[in-house]
Design a protein around this motif. Structure first.
Motif, PDB file in Angstrom:
ATOM      1  N   HIS A  98      17.594 -15.230  65.819  1.00 48.18           N
ATOM      2  CA  HIS A  98      18.141 -14.001  66.401  1.00 48.18           C
ATOM      3  C   HIS A  98      17.042 -13.129  66.973  1.00 48.18           C
ATOM      4  O   HIS A  98      17.204 -12.514  68.029  1.00 48.18           O
ATOM      5  N   HIS A  99      15.922 -13.079  66.294  1.00 45.27           N
ATOM      6  CA  HIS A  99      14.801 -12.266  66.785  1.00 45.27           C
ATOM      7  C   HIS A  99      14.343 -12.751  68.168  1.00 45.27           C
ATOM      8  O   HIS A  99      14.117 -11.948  69.079  1.00 45.27           O
ATOM      9  N   LEU A 100      14.225 -14.051  68.339  1.00 43.35           N
ATOM     10  CA  LEU A 100      13.717 -14.601  69.605  1.00 43.35           C
ATOM     11  C   LEU A 100      14.819 -14.774  70.653  1.00 43.35           C
ATOM     12  O   LEU A 100      14.517 -15.098  71.805  1.00 43.35           O
ATOM     13  N   GLY A 101      16.079 -14.591  70.252  1.00 44.29           N
ATOM     14  CA  GLY A 101      17.180 -14.802  71.215  1.00 44.29           C
ATOM     15  C   GLY A 101      17.234 -16.247  71.670  1.00 44.29           C
ATOM     16  O   GLY A 101      17.483 -16.535  72.849  1.00 44.29           O
ATOM     17  N   MET A 102      17.021 -17.171  70.748  1.00 47.33           N
ATOM     18  CA  MET A 102      16.939 -18.595  71.114  1.00 47.33           C
ATOM     19  C   MET A 102      18.211 -19.126  71.771  1.00 47.33           C
ATOM     20  O   MET A 102      18.153 -20.026  72.607  1.00 47.33           O
ATOM     21  N   ASP A 103      19.373 -18.557  71.391  1.00 44.60           N
ATOM     22  CA  ASP A 103      20.633 -19.108  71.908  1.00 44.60           C
ATOM     23  C   ASP A 103      20.682 -19.094  73.430  1.00 44.60           C
ATOM     24  O   ASP A 103      21.262 -19.988  74.047  1.00 44.60           O
ATOM     25  N   ALA A 104      20.064 -18.086  74.039  1.00 43.08           N
ATOM     26  CA  ALA A 104      20.148 -17.954  75.499  1.00 43.08           C
ATOM     27  C   ALA A 104      19.549 -19.180  76.191  1.00 43.08           C
ATOM     28  O   ALA A 104      19.959 -19.525  77.304  1.00 43.08           O
ATOM     29  N   HIS A 105      18.608 -19.847  75.548  1.00 39.68           N
ATOM     30  CA  HIS A 105      17.979 -21.023  76.167  1.00 39.68           C
ATOM     31  C   HIS A 105      18.569 -22.323  75.655  1.00 39.68           C
ATOM     32  O   HIS A 105      18.605 -23.324  76.372  1.00 39.68           O
ATOM     33  N   ILE A 106      19.043 -22.308  74.408  1.00 36.34           N
ATOM     34  CA  ILE A 106      19.618 -23.536  73.841  1.00 36.34           C
ATOM     35  C   ILE A 106      20.994 -23.797  74.473  1.00 36.34           C
ATOM     36  O   ILE A 106      21.347 -24.923  74.791  1.00 36.34           O
ATOM     37  N   VAL A 107      21.769 -22.711  74.661  1.00 40.83           N
ATOM     38  CA  VAL A 107      23.090 -22.845  75.289  1.00 40.83           C
ATOM     39  C   VAL A 107      23.003 -22.169  76.657  1.00 40.83           C
ATOM     40  O   VAL A 107      23.156 -20.958  76.769  1.00 40.83           O
ATOM     41  N   ASN A 108      22.739 -22.950  77.701  1.00 42.43           N
ATOM     42  CA  ASN A 108      22.535 -22.393  79.044  1.00 42.43           C
ATOM     43  C   ASN A 108      23.194 -23.319  80.053  1.00 42.43           C
ATOM     44  O   ASN A 108      22.524 -23.944  80.878  1.00 42.43           O
ATOM     45  N   PRO A 109      24.561 -23.417  79.997  1.00 38.39           N
ATOM     46  CA  PRO A 109      25.248 -24.430  80.809  1.00 38.39           C
ATOM     47  C   PRO A 109      25.060 -24.219  82.308  1.00 38.39           C
ATOM     48  O   PRO A 109      25.119 -25.173  83.079  1.00 38.39           O
ATOM     49  N   ASP A 110      24.812 -22.977  82.743  1.00 40.10           N
ATOM     50  CA  ASP A 110      24.675 -22.742  84.186  1.00 40.10           C
ATOM     51  C   ASP A 110      23.228 -22.862  84.652  1.00 40.10           C
ATOM     52  O   ASP A 110      22.904 -22.539  85.805  1.00 40.10           O
ATOM     53  N   CYS A 111      22.321 -23.297  83.768  1.00 38.58           N
ATOM     54  CA  CYS A 111      20.915 -23.546  84.107  1.00 38.58           C
ATOM     55  C   CYS A 111      20.278 -22.318  84.755  1.00 38.58           C
ATOM     56  O   CYS A 111      19.682 -22.388  85.837  1.00 38.58           O
ATOM     57  N   VAL A 112      20.417 -21.174  84.111  1.00 41.61           N
ATOM     58  CA  VAL A 112      19.874 -19.920  84.646  1.00 41.61           C
ATOM     59  C   VAL A 112      18.421 -19.762  84.198  1.00 41.61           C
ATOM     60  O   VAL A 112      18.119 -19.878  83.014  1.00 41.61           O
ATOM     61  N   TRP A 113      17.526 -19.514  85.164  1.00 43.44           N
ATOM     62  CA  TRP A 113      16.102 -19.265  84.881  1.00 43.44           C
ATOM     63  C   TRP A 113      15.955 -17.761  84.652  1.00 43.44           C
ATOM     64  O   TRP A 113      15.810 -16.983  85.588  1.00 43.44           O
ATOM     65  N   LYS A 114      16.050 -17.355  83.383  1.00 43.41           N
ATOM     66  CA  LYS A 114      16.040 -15.916  83.094  1.00 43.41           C
ATOM     67  C   LYS A 114      14.930 -15.619  82.112  1.00 43.41           C
ATOM     68  O   LYS A 114      15.017 -15.977  80.937  1.00 43.41           O
ATOM     69  N   GLN A 115      13.878 -14.980  82.636  1.00 45.38           N
ATOM     70  CA  GLN A 115      12.738 -14.698  81.772  1.00 45.38           C
ATOM     71  C   GLN A 115      12.912 -13.358  81.067  1.00 45.38           C
ATOM     72  O   GLN A 115      13.777 -12.576  81.398  1.00 45.38           O
ATOM     73  N   GLY A 116      12.063 -13.097  80.129  1.00 43.53           N
ATOM     74  CA  GLY A 116      12.125 -11.833  79.385  1.00 43.53           C
ATOM     75  C   GLY A 116      11.594 -12.070  77.993  1.00 43.53           C
ATOM     76  O   GLY A 116      12.030 -13.001  77.314  1.00 43.53           O
ATOM     77  N   ALA A 117      10.617 -11.257  77.594  1.00 42.63           N
ATOM     78  CA  ALA A 117      10.012 -11.463  76.271  1.00 42.63           C
ATOM     79  C   ALA A 117      10.736 -10.612  75.230  1.00 42.63           C
ATOM     80  O   ALA A 117      11.035  -9.442  75.486  1.00 42.63           O
ATOM     81  N   PRO A 118      10.999 -11.190  74.066  1.00 38.77           N
ATOM     82  CA  PRO A 118      11.580 -10.377  72.994  1.00 38.77           C
ATOM     83  C   PRO A 118      10.507  -9.453  72.424  1.00 38.77           C
ATOM     84  O   PRO A 118       9.314  -9.672  72.658  1.00 38.77           O
ATOM     85  N   PRO A 119      10.917  -8.426  71.664  1.00 41.20           N
ATOM     86  CA  PRO A 119       9.889  -7.632  70.975  1.00 41.20           C
ATOM     87  C   PRO A 119       9.136  -8.512  69.984  1.00 41.20           C
ATOM     88  O   PRO A 119       9.628  -9.572  69.597  1.00 41.20           O
ATOM     89  N   LEU A 120       7.945  -8.093  69.602  1.00 43.66           N
ATOM     90  CA  LEU A 120       7.229  -8.833  68.565  1.00 43.66           C
ATOM     91  C   LEU A 120       7.779  -8.435  67.193  1.00 43.66           C
ATOM     92  O   LEU A 120       8.409  -7.378  67.027  1.00 43.66           O
ATOM     93  N   ALA A 121       7.505  -9.278  66.212  1.00 42.48           N
ATOM     94  CA  ALA A 121       8.064  -9.064  64.873  1.00 42.48           C
ATOM     95  C   ALA A 121       7.812  -7.648  64.320  1.00 42.48           C
ATOM     96  O   ALA A 121       8.711  -7.063  63.704  1.00 42.48           O
ATOM     97  N   PRO A 122       6.615  -7.064  64.520  1.00 48.07           N
ATOM     98  CA  PRO A 122       6.408  -5.722  63.947  1.00 48.07           C
ATOM     99  C   PRO A 122       7.372  -4.663  64.486  1.00 48.07           C
ATOM    100  O   PRO A 122       7.509  -3.587  63.895  1.00 48.07           O
ATOM    101  N   ASP A 123       8.045  -4.965  65.618  1.00 52.55           N
ATOM    102  CA  ASP A 123       9.011  -4.021  66.177  1.00 52.55           C
ATOM    103  C   ASP A 123      10.457  -4.387  65.838  1.00 52.55           C
ATOM    104  O   ASP A 123      11.398  -3.904  66.466  1.00 52.55           O
ATOM    105  N   ARG A 124      10.647  -5.258  64.862  1.00 52.51           N
ATOM    106  CA  ARG A 124      12.002  -5.708  64.490  1.00 52.51           C
ATOM    107  C   ARG A 124      12.211  -5.474  62.994  1.00 52.51           C
ATOM    108  O   ARG A 124      11.911  -6.330  62.157  1.00 52.51           O
TER     109      ARG A 124
END
Ligand code: NDP
Length: 310
Positions: free
Chosen positions: A109-135
């Motif tokens: 959940h912290h890394l938002g892994m689902d957005a890349h594991i389940v990506n049926p439309d093959c969307v190239w969407k970048q974006g860094a999650p916060p680092l652990a100290p900010d969660r």
């Protein structure tokens, strides 16, 4: 003198446990006969599991202790036929398993892994999650498992708040206790992990009011026990989007009924009570040590307080 140890765990686990219990008891210097079949009046110790064959202890008149293979004891703690001391399982294998499950799901959940594991439309969407100290992560329950998970998450850099019944001092963890402590533990928590036991006091720990204290989009992990959460309140908070996701391993009814809304809810992940399991190798050592202690007149480890229910 030899002691008789009844294995009353799940019958299909006996083949796995037999050599491990024999070896662990021998290492402790205990002359023991361990078997799933011993006449009740000849049993000295009962190795117990809620899904095992013994739930009525009346005829075990000689038994000195009941040693549970499970960490959670809600299914036995109110058993009126039980007059012997009851211990619960605190086992290195169980602890490691829980640390792995909790860390894995926090990172998902912290890394938002689902957005890349389940990506049926093959969307190239970048974006860094916060680092652990900010969660900020909050763990409800700072016992054997809660503390181990807190330490692992702190090791990854997450700021961890922990909540328990009595005051605690765990280095590096913001430790809170009591009702006021619970509200403070939830305010600002982006990920909440429930590792409380099921007792009359912990039922519906997460109800509608307390869910509302969490920041919008917060994630809940429940490897503790189903009744810790008010299901209707959680479903409403998920539908509304206030809670971003719930990963649930434990439920009021298990197996979770086919028609339960959790199964198909887009913001819910169901795991089938597999967060962690007692591992026979390490558990046999704990059982053997407690039998040695009992025989030597020493206090038992991991004794259940039947008044508190855990
Ligand atoms: P412990 O008994 O070691 O810890 C329980 C923690 O909960 C303690 O910190 C205790 O507080 C706290 N607590 C109890 N009652 C309250 C209350 N009313 N208010 C606030 N805090 C409370 O248990 P474990 O860490 O070994 O295990 C926790 C639970 O995890 C088990 O009971 C079981 O339900 C679940 N579990 C689930 C598994 C799975 O596969 N899903 C596997 C194994 C366990 P205090 O420190 O003050 O006593």
């Amino acid at each position: 003198m030899s002691v008789n140890v009844l294995f009353a765990g799940r019958p299909d686990r006996w083949a796995e446990y037999q050599p491990l219990l024999d070896a662990a008891l021998a290492r402790e210097g205990i002359d023991a006969h361990v078997s799933p079949e011993i006449a009740p009046e000849e049993v000295d110790y009962i190795v117990y599991a809620p899904n095992g064959p013994v739930q009525d202890f009346t005829s075990y008149t000689r038994a000195k202790a009941v040693l549970s293979l499970w960490a959670g004891v809600e299914k036995i703690v109110d058993n009126e036929t039980l007059t012997q001391p009851l211990t619960r399982m605190v086992d290195d294998g169980l602890r490691r398993g829980m640390v792995e499950w909790v860390t894995g799901h926090v990172l998902r959940h912290h890394l938002g892994m689902d957005a890349h594991i389940v990506n049926p439309d093959c969307v190239w969407k970048q974006g860094a999650p916060p680092l652990a100290p900010d969660r900020p992560v909050t763990i409800l329950g700072l016992g054997a498992l809660g503390i181990a998970c807190a330490e692992a998450l702190m090791g990854l850099g997450f700021p961890v708040t922990g909540w328990s019944r009595g005051p605690k001092d765990v280095p590096g963890v913001r430790c809170l206790a009591g009702n006021a402590g619970l509200d403070a533990a939830l305010e600002g928590a982006e990920i909440v992990v429930l590792l409380l036991p099921q007792t009359p006091e912990t039922e519906n720990t997460l109800d509608a009011r307390r869910l509302a204290l969490l920041p919008r989009g917060a994630v809940i992990l429940n490897p503790g026990r189903g009744p810790l959460i008010d299901d209707d309140a959680l479903l409403a908070a998920l539908d509304e989007g206030h809670i971003g996701h719930a990963t649930l391993d434990t439920f009021r009814v298990e197996p979770l009924p086919d028609d339960h809304p959790y199964w198909r809810h887009p913001r819910v992940t169901v795991t089938p009570h597999i967060a962690s399991d007692t591992r026979a190798g390490t558990a046999a050592d704990v059982i053997a040590e407690n039998i040695r202690r009992s025989e030597a007149g020493e206090p038992l480890l991991h004794l259940v307080n039947r008044t508190l229910g855990y």
